[in-house]
Scaffold this active site. Structure first.
Site, PDB file in Angstrom:
ATOM      1  N   PRO A 145       0.171  53.351  76.791  1.00 19.03           N
ATOM      2  CA  PRO A 145       0.984  54.141  75.649  1.00 19.03           C
ATOM      3  C   PRO A 145       0.146  55.348  75.280  1.00 19.03           C
ATOM      4  O   PRO A 145      -1.143  55.175  74.952  1.00 19.03           O
ATOM      5  CB  PRO A 145       1.266  53.169  74.638  1.00 19.03           C
ATOM      6  N   HIS A 146       0.678  56.495  74.887  1.00 20.01           N
ATOM      7  CA  HIS A 146      -0.133  57.473  74.438  1.00 20.01           C
ATOM      8  C   HIS A 146       0.917  58.469  73.832  1.00 20.01           C
ATOM      9  O   HIS A 146       2.122  58.377  73.893  1.00 20.01           O
ATOM     10  CB  HIS A 146      -0.735  58.313  75.680  1.00 20.01           C
ATOM     11  N   CYS A 147       0.405  59.644  73.033  1.00 20.09           N
ATOM     12  CA  CYS A 147       1.308  60.489  72.216  1.00 20.09           C
ATOM     13  C   CYS A 147       0.110  61.522  71.703  1.00 20.09           C
ATOM     14  O   CYS A 147      -0.960  61.300  71.862  1.00 20.09           O
ATOM     15  CB  CYS A 147       1.999  59.748  71.177  1.00 20.09           C
TER      16      CYS A 147
END
Length: 103
Positions: A66-68
């Protein structure tokens, strides 16, 4: 970029208990917020959720990344957790996930 410059021991956990993708993202946001003063857990969680709506970050073989994008003043931060029990993460191979590396 060296891994040790973005991932610290304080943002690493093993055998975390979580029953869902959403709860796991909440836990990750809290881990970041506890260690990094400029990060708000609720805001980061919303960024993770918004990114997941674009497509799952479960890359297969029990791993999710997960990344943002988040305002960190240009710094990159990471956290890594393993789950006590694998969870459904809508992975590309439909396999449950138990290793999560978040950025």
């Amino acid at each position: 970029m060296l891994l040790e410059t973005i991932l610290t021991e304080d943002r690493t956990r093993v055998n975390v208990q979580s029953a869902s993708k959403k709860r796991t993202l909440e836990i990750l946001a809290q881990i970041f917020a506890e260690d990094i003063d400029i990060i708000d857990a609720d805001e980061l969680f919303q960024h993770f959720i918004n990114r997941e709506r674009l497509g799952s970050t479960g890359i297969g073989h029990g791993i999710a990344i997960p990344h943002c994008r988040f305002n960190t003043g240009g710094q990159t931060f990471a956290a890594c957790i393993t789950l006590e029990d694998p969870i459904d993460f809508d992975s590309v191979d439909s396999e449950p996930v138990n290793v999560i590396f978040a950025m």
